[in-house]
Design a protein around this motif. Sequence first.
Motif, mmCIF file in Angstrom:
data_model
loop_
_atom_site.group_PDB
_atom_site.id
_atom_site.type_symbol
_atom_site.label_atom_id
_atom_site.label_comp_id
_atom_site.label_asym_id
_atom_site.label_seq_id
_atom_site.Cartn_x
_atom_site.Cartn_y
_atom_site.Cartn_z
ATOM 1 N N ALA A 98 39.391 25.203 42.556
ATOM 2 C CA ALA A 98 38.300 25.067 41.500
ATOM 3 C C ALA A 98 38.087 26.267 40.657
ATOM 4 O O ALA A 98 38.195 26.267 39.261
ATOM 5 C CB ALA A 98 37.060 24.509 42.076
ATOM 6 N N VAL A 99 37.767 27.323 41.355
ATOM 7 C CA VAL A 99 37.383 28.650 40.680
ATOM 8 C C VAL A 99 38.585 29.207 39.417
ATOM 9 O O VAL A 99 38.059 29.529 38.507
ATOM 10 C CB VAL A 99 36.981 29.698 41.695
ATOM 11 C CG1 VAL A 99 36.803 30.917 41.048
ATOM 12 C CG2 VAL A 99 35.796 29.234 42.444
ATOM 13 N N PRO A 100 39.648 29.159 39.899
ATOM 14 C CA PRO A 100 40.899 29.699 39.063
ATOM 15 C C PRO A 100 40.590 28.935 37.573
ATOM 16 O O PRO A 100 40.913 29.560 36.482
ATOM 17 C CB PRO A 100 42.135 29.290 39.573
ATOM 18 C CG PRO A 100 41.719 29.397 41.067
ATOM 19 C CD PRO A 100 40.421 28.810 41.012
ATOM 20 N N LYS A 131 42.792 38.396 37.330
ATOM 21 C CA LYS A 131 41.298 37.884 37.406
ATOM 22 C C LYS A 131 41.561 36.938 38.795
ATOM 23 O O LYS A 131 40.553 37.047 39.665
ATOM 24 C CB LYS A 131 40.721 37.001 36.246
ATOM 25 C CG LYS A 131 40.380 37.888 35.356
ATOM 26 C CD LYS A 131 39.899 37.054 33.878
ATOM 27 C CE LYS A 131 39.362 37.914 32.938
ATOM 28 N NZ LYS A 131 40.541 38.481 32.179
ATOM 29 N N ASN A 132 42.218 35.918 38.866
ATOM 30 C CA ASN A 132 42.502 34.990 39.993
ATOM 31 C C ASN A 132 42.619 35.896 41.212
ATOM 32 O O ASN A 132 42.330 35.329 42.315
ATOM 33 C CB ASN A 132 43.316 33.831 39.653
ATOM 34 C CG ASN A 132 42.525 32.897 38.759
ATOM 35 O OD1 ASN A 132 41.417 32.663 38.641
ATOM 36 N ND2 ASN A 132 43.498 32.017 37.996
ATOM 37 N N PHE A 133 43.719 36.778 41.158
ATOM 38 C CA PHE A 133 44.053 37.794 42.168
ATOM 39 C C PHE A 133 42.787 38.401 42.728
ATOM 40 O O PHE A 133 42.594 38.414 43.970
ATOM 41 C CB PHE A 133 45.061 38.449 42.081
ATOM 42 C CG PHE A 133 45.337 39.223 43.004
ATOM 43 C CD1 PHE A 133 46.271 38.776 44.227
ATOM 44 C CD2 PHE A 133 45.189 40.634 43.032
ATOM 45 C CE1 PHE A 133 46.475 39.770 45.353
ATOM 46 C CE2 PHE A 133 45.235 41.445 44.209
ATOM 47 C CZ PHE A 133 46.060 40.922 45.371
ATOM 48 N N PHE A 134 42.095 38.699 41.868
ATOM 49 C CA PHE A 134 40.925 39.531 42.041
ATOM 50 C C PHE A 134 39.902 38.909 42.770
ATOM 51 O O PHE A 134 39.471 39.125 43.888
ATOM 52 C CB PHE A 134 40.275 40.239 41.006
ATOM 53 C CG PHE A 134 38.619 40.942 41.317
ATOM 54 C CD1 PHE A 134 38.720 42.311 41.932
ATOM 55 C CD2 PHE A 134 37.718 40.222 41.175
ATOM 56 C CE1 PHE A 134 37.423 42.843 42.037
ATOM 57 C CE2 PHE A 134 36.377 40.668 41.290
ATOM 58 C CZ PHE A 134 36.342 41.991 41.693
ATOM 59 N N PHE A 135 39.709 37.488 42.481
ATOM 60 C CA PHE A 135 38.893 36.376 43.073
ATOM 61 C C PHE A 135 39.292 36.262 44.622
ATOM 62 O O PHE A 135 38.755 36.152 45.765
ATOM 63 C CB PHE A 135 38.816 35.102 42.259
ATOM 64 C CG PHE A 135 38.159 34.025 42.860
ATOM 65 C CD1 PHE A 135 37.035 33.956 43.388
ATOM 66 C CD2 PHE A 135 39.088 33.060 43.558
ATOM 67 C CE1 PHE A 135 36.221 32.925 44.190
ATOM 68 C CE2 PHE A 135 38.448 31.989 44.343
ATOM 69 C CZ PHE A 135 36.979 31.955 44.431
ATOM 70 N N THR A 136 40.790 35.803 44.799
ATOM 71 C CA THR A 136 41.253 35.613 46.044
ATOM 72 C C THR A 136 41.337 36.767 46.950
ATOM 73 O O THR A 136 40.913 36.546 48.004
ATOM 74 C CB THR A 136 42.584 35.036 45.876
ATOM 75 O OG1 THR A 136 43.504 35.940 45.032
ATOM 76 C CG2 THR A 136 42.498 33.393 45.082
ATOM 77 N N PHE A 137 41.587 38.052 46.385
ATOM 78 C CA PHE A 137 41.711 38.897 47.190
ATOM 79 C C PHE A 137 40.464 39.659 47.752
ATOM 80 O O PHE A 137 40.140 39.934 48.836
ATOM 81 C CB PHE A 137 42.531 39.983 46.608
ATOM 82 C CG PHE A 137 42.602 41.171 47.664
ATOM 83 C CD1 PHE A 137 43.614 41.372 48.514
ATOM 84 C CD2 PHE A 137 42.118 42.518 47.114
ATOM 85 C CE1 PHE A 137 43.698 42.519 49.307
ATOM 86 C CE2 PHE A 137 42.069 43.589 48.017
ATOM 87 C CZ PHE A 137 42.785 43.537 49.020
ATOM 88 N N PHE A 138 39.603 39.746 46.756
ATOM 89 C CA PHE A 138 38.258 40.406 47.043
ATOM 90 C C PHE A 138 37.161 39.378 47.693
ATOM 91 O O PHE A 138 36.829 39.530 48.802
ATOM 92 C CB PHE A 138 37.554 40.868 45.885
ATOM 93 C CG PHE A 138 36.225 41.626 45.998
ATOM 94 C CD1 PHE A 138 36.426 42.984 46.463
ATOM 95 C CD2 PHE A 138 34.922 40.778 45.789
ATOM 96 C CE1 PHE A 138 35.166 43.606 46.598
ATOM 97 C CE2 PHE A 138 33.997 41.599 46.186
ATOM 98 C CZ PHE A 138 33.839 42.687 46.498
ATOM 99 N N ASN A 139 36.973 38.243 47.094
ATOM 100 C CA ASN A 139 36.106 37.064 47.595
ATOM 101 C C ASN A 139 36.517 36.363 48.943
ATOM 102 O O ASN A 139 35.814 36.317 49.700
ATOM 103 C CB ASN A 139 35.746 36.123 46.436
ATOM 104 C CG ASN A 139 34.694 36.972 45.379
ATOM 105 O OD1 ASN A 139 35.284 37.350 44.349
ATOM 106 N ND2 ASN A 139 33.505 37.114 45.788
#
Length: 846
Positions: free
Chosen positions: A497-499, A524-532
């Motif tokens: 959902a977030v992407p 942006k989506n990689f930052f979300f998946t990797f960091f969060n």
Amino acid sequence: MDHLHTFAEKPGQESEGNDYLQQLIISFALGATAFITFCFLRPRWIGLYAARKQQKDAAAQLPELPDTFFGWIPVLWRITDEEVLGAAGLDAFVFLSFFRMAIKFLAITLFFALVVITPIHAHFTNNIGLPPYNTTETIVPNRFTFADSESLLTRSKLQEMVNEMGMPSNDYMWMYVVFVYLFTGIAVYLLLNETKKIIQVRQDYLGSQSTITDRTIRLSGIPPNLRSEEKLKEFIETLEIGEVESVTLCRDWRELDNLMDDRASSLRQLEEAWTVHLGKRRIERNLESLPALQPPPPEPTVRDDDDDEEALLLGSAAQNGRTTAPYARARPMVTIRSGWFSLRGRKIDAIHYFEEKVRKLDEKIIDARKKDYKPTSLAFVTMGSTASCQMAIQAILDPLPLQLTANLAPAPTDVVWPNTYLSRNSRMMRAWLITAVIVVLTLFWSLLEIPLAGLLSLESIRKVFPGLANALEGTSITKSLVQSSLPTLVWSLLNLAVPYLYDWLSNQQGMISQADVELSVISKNFFFTFFNLFLVFTVFGTASRFLKFVDDDIQDLANPGRSRRIDYLIQKALELAQSLESLSRFYVDLIILQGIGLFPFRLLEFGSVAMYPVQLIGSKTPRDYAELVQPPIFMYGLYLPQTILIFIVCIVYSVLKASWLVLLFGLIYFMIGHFTYKYQLLYAMDHSQHSTGKAWPMIGIRVILGLIVFQIAMTGYLLLQGAFVRSVLVLLLLIATIWFSYFFRHTYEPFMRFIALRSISRDGHPAVNVVGETEENQGQFRYRLETRNGQTVDEARETGLRYINPSLIMPLEDAWIAKKRAGSAPNGRADESASDNNSRGGDENV
């Protein structure tokens, strides 16, 4: 310290041995159901599952897939890389190349994990990553006693403490050093090898064609004294880098674009009004498109063989004479508000109102197209040759910073024209604002992940919901579902959902092209998946165990003795290092669900199938139905980041006790993913962006980031085990990997942005010895990439295009009406007869 226990099996613990099996059964059931459903529907819904093959000329050269249940699989498997490149372009080739590289890496590392790493772990630790073991407890024995303050500050005494804790000798930990170096070397070798291959293909592919995109530069930072087409052309030609073919100076077309948007909205409202009045509704019975979930016709059906215009608008349904004739009904009305706060309103004929509105907008648009708009600091300059364009973008044109900066232009269909007249300051402000929003969202997602990470620990659940924890202890299957299946499912839904939110944010950033937007979405989506979803989740998943001990031993921490506090922290650090391995169960479950359970649903295009009835119910006009049957869009920004994260997880866990499990299911994940995306990119889904494979440097840097995380984790792991010399050796490798990241970026990335002048074919002759190939091989390479019209996929879709705002030249089309073409009649009213095809004075076809 009575809560600390030895590493041993306890009553009820044997149920954890079924966690992997349960997750595997659930995922296999989901995946098999979706795959069998796809195999059944594929030959029946070719309008969905072969949409690209039917509508794109570039895909016409692909082999026809048999209609048998499984016969299409070997045909798809035998499609070569050259066929992928010729049919789907560089972006698809690069995307699938990452899967091939990952498969090679995981196959090699899995071999070493099965032959060397797992047997060593089994011999020295009696643990190969399989339950039974208690992930909520530590392995520190209760016979541990604190040492004196001086002993804890020396390496030898710390090693004594590790030995006293009953842990096995750490001589076998040299294995970690060896395989960290070996796996890093393999990853770097495969990355460089694949990068060189992609560079060769990209240089050959782009050097052999001459599209308008390959010959056009995007010139930004134009000073006011050069903001005219003639002056820009004269300026570029005085640089003696080549002849200028055309110049498109971007202007502030805001007024015209707004008028076109208003007209498009009013035209749709007019079409809806006509549809309501005529009672006309398309009756789809084309089983090659999507399921027959269409509503029954609202009116009696009649045969109308003379309605050629309707046949064009409605396709096969109209051609078969399947139309509906309405009973007489009142014309729709629309309420016009006026006065203070729009309190007064009156109802008027909706068709007349929107026809008049469209007519007035047409007049305004015609006048607006004749206006001279204020020029901006951006222009598209088309050179006479690809070589001239490459010389311009690889050179510094002006001695002042941020002035007359040349970059390769996006494809004409890829330009976001409303963003071309945004000022540089406006784009910068948008970028900073979006960055701030992402920072806030990052903190928000982190807070959401705390309860999700807590599900991994039964003790964390007990602190919040003691009754639930007791109930889970009594039911092994429910406990496994809550601690294994539920976190992975929530993680997958969040990642799904977030992407889309980040995709919307990227589109608000003011970028000039959709290709730039897509690359931004990947980032942006990689930052979300990797960091969060990786770093934060891993920290919270481990901290939930760490805080449990802090709460229980708060008195020890409050002890004024300095040595006791230091000893306690070192002891907890050892426990923390060991508890990292307990998260391997979560990641194995995640990879199983993503690869075996959810990939077949992507092959099935479950989202499109599920949303089709909803979209069908909301479709009224012929335009709605035409948009309903368009091929789905493949968005790399939604699929690539998660795939990179799974690869990083496999790297990080490649030498730990559960390495063989992570690598095995990681290999299955990438094999199924490669097969799934290969089918979608070639046959089912469209991809209109034109980034010419620029996602590969982003992939490469993130793979190197995974290696860095891998080495940091192993350095800390060895350090906390007392293996100081070995941790230092891994630390040296970490430093070398950081240096390699800079080397990779500065050495290989320019080849993914530019075309080497030596690679460019001139005057119809192939480039000379491009990347070591002969002219004959170059000609064969070009031939393999050509479509049936003798063009590459890029040349085919860019034929006849030019850089111009569509609002300046787009035809002012009439409304799409099933029985007639409604529009603005000369007197502002359209004929009310449903059979009249002469609105706007003629029987025109749409």
